[in-house]
Motif scaffolding. Structure first.
Motif, PDB file in Angstrom:
ATOM      1  N   LEU A  85       4.206  49.083  98.821  1.00 25.57           N
ATOM      2  CA  LEU A  85       3.070  48.234  99.201  1.00 25.57           C
ATOM      3  C   LEU A  85       3.380  46.773  98.923  1.00 25.57           C
ATOM      4  O   LEU A  85       3.191  45.904  99.791  1.00 25.57           O
ATOM      5  N   GLY A  86       3.876  46.487  97.709  1.00 25.10           N
ATOM      6  CA  GLY A  86       4.175  45.109  97.357  1.00 25.10           C
ATOM      7  C   GLY A  86       5.214  44.483  98.273  1.00 25.10           C
ATOM      8  O   GLY A  86       5.079  43.324  98.686  1.00 25.10           O
ATOM      9  N   SER A  87       6.237  45.244  98.622  1.00 24.39           N
ATOM     10  CA  SER A  87       7.284  44.725  99.495  1.00 24.39           C
ATOM     11  C   SER A  87       6.745  44.346 100.868  1.00 24.39           C
ATOM     12  O   SER A  87       7.048  43.278 101.405  1.00 24.39           O
ATOM     13  N   VAL A  88       5.922  45.216 101.447  1.00 24.90           N
ATOM     14  CA  VAL A  88       5.365  44.948 102.774  1.00 24.90           C
ATOM     15  C   VAL A  88       4.381  43.779 102.723  1.00 24.90           C
ATOM     16  O   VAL A  88       4.377  42.915 103.611  1.00 24.90           O
ATOM     17  N   VAL A  89       3.560  43.730 101.698  1.00 30.34           N
ATOM     18  CA  VAL A  89       2.611  42.615 101.589  1.00 30.34           C
ATOM     19  C   VAL A  89       3.362  41.300 101.390  1.00 30.34           C
ATOM     20  O   VAL A  89       2.987  40.266 101.965  1.00 30.34           O
ATOM     21  N   GLY A  90       4.430  41.326 100.615  1.00 28.39           N
ATOM     22  CA  GLY A  90       5.238  40.119 100.462  1.00 28.39           C
ATOM     23  C   GLY A  90       5.780  39.632 101.787  1.00 28.39           C
ATOM     24  O   GLY A  90       5.777  38.432 102.083  1.00 28.39           O
ATOM     25  N   GLY A  91       6.239  40.567 102.627  1.00 28.51           N
ATOM     26  CA  GLY A  91       6.700  40.187 103.958  1.00 28.51           C
ATOM     27  C   GLY A  91       5.583  39.601 104.805  1.00 28.51           C
ATOM     28  O   GLY A  91       5.795  38.639 105.560  1.00 28.51           O
ATOM     29  N   ALA A  92       4.378  40.165 104.664  1.00 28.22           N
ATOM     30  CA  ALA A  92       3.230  39.642 105.419  1.00 28.22           C
ATOM     31  C   ALA A  92       2.873  38.231 104.957  1.00 28.22           C
ATOM     32  O   ALA A  92       2.457  37.388 105.767  1.00 28.22           O
ATOM     33  N   VAL A  93       3.036  37.964 103.673  1.00 24.42           N
ATOM     34  CA  VAL A  93       2.788  36.611 103.164  1.00 24.42           C
ATOM     35  C   VAL A  93       3.761  35.622 103.795  1.00 24.42           C
ATOM     36  O   VAL A  93       3.380  34.514 104.209  1.00 24.42           O
TER      37      VAL A  93
END
Length: 314
Positions: A240-248
């Protein structure tokens, strides 16, 4: 003889949250304060008539209890929603026959009140931007991690729905650690298949052979020490954190707000998620604020009320 002056009722609307497991209606004033609520299970397998009947019952009950005279109804509903028409474009089988339902028109007919409808995750986001953790923040990425994984991009107080009303399906982007895992949408390797609450429970069940039906049980076991429960909770948090970081990096928001049942797991989930998120950030986005929801379960109700107030403002 003149009687005591009658206290004027506050201006109110009704906010409604239609989820896969529960439906709630609340009378909410123009400052976003929830005055009263009525909640029940969502009769998802029983079809659209039962779903709408249940919503109307919740609305009528909360109006009766408060004696309010609401001016409008706002709804946050599961599914892909055409917010202009107030119609469900598509939905999973959790809500049988929900796709194609003209929710706004049906509730307007049943209540006599103007009704506005949007997706429930978008409603959560609006609630947090109007009266929650992101109050006054210009550009916000809201991420909901619960039964599924969804997101909403709010820019200057307005949700960006996308060309097909499908913006925000963060759970259906690829996640490397989910390779080979079947997603509820029919695809494989999506974030939701590893990071959502039910996915984490299924993974622990597969590894232990013991039934884990509730995320709370996984969290409790994870807090006891190393083992499958902690492994799978951390795996979901990292993904989750990895994907959200990419979205940021893609959107460059001022703030990320995370809500939903999985966030309630606490530090054992939050810290590894946050570390994974920050590892992905570009130098320019490293100062992004990442915070939990402050409204909790009320966020969608407050956001739905915001929809209603905006419809009255024109």
């Amino acid at each position: 003889m003149t009687g005591a002056p009658t206290r004027a009722l506050p201006r109110t609307v009704v906010g409604v949250d239609i989820g896969g497991t529960k439906t709630c209606a609340a009378v909410i004033d123009d400052t976003g304060v929830v005055l009263a609520r009525s909640e029940s299970g969502t009769p998802g397998p029983d079809g659209r008539k039962a779903l709408l009947h249940n919503v109307v019952e919740r609305i009528n009950e909360v109006i009766r209890v408060t004696g309010a005279e609401p001016l409008a109804v706002g709804v946050g509903a599961a599914g892909v929603i055409d917010s202009r028409a107030g119609v469900v474009v598509s939905s999973t089988d959790v809500l049988k026959g929900w796709a194609g339902t003209p929710v706004a028109a049906e509730l307007r007919r049943a209540t006599g009140l103007p009704t506005t409808v949007d997706n429930d995750v978008h409603a959560h986001a609006l609630g947090e931007v109007w009266r929650g953790a992101a109050k006054g923040v210009d550009q916000v990425l809201y991420v909901a991690v619960g039964t599924g994984v969804g997101a909403s991009w709010v820019h200057r107080g307005w949700v960006r729905h996308g060309a097909r009303n499908a913006a925000g399906h963060l759970g259906h982007v690829p996640a490397p650690d989910a390779s080979g895992l079947r997603c509820v949408c029919g695809g494989e390797g999506h974030l939701e298949a590893i990071a959502a609450g039910p996915a984490i429970c299924r993974a622990v069940t597969r590894r232990t052979g013991a039934p884990f039906d509730r995320l709370q049980d996984v969290v409790r076991r994870a807090l006891e020490g190393p083992g499958p429960a902690r492994d799978e909770l951390l795996r979901g948090a990292h993904a989750l954190g990895s994907v959200v970081g990419g979205a940021v990096n893609l959107l460059d928001p001022d703030m990320v707000v995370l809500g939903g049942g999985v966030v309630a797991a606490g530090d054992v989930w939050w810290q590894p998620m946050l570390e994974a998120l920050r590892r992905e950030l570009l130098p320019a986005t490293r100062d992004v604020a990442v915070v939990p929801s402050s409204l909790g379960a009320d966020a969608a109700l407050v956001g739905a009320a915001r929809l209603a107030w905006r419809s009255l403002d024109g």
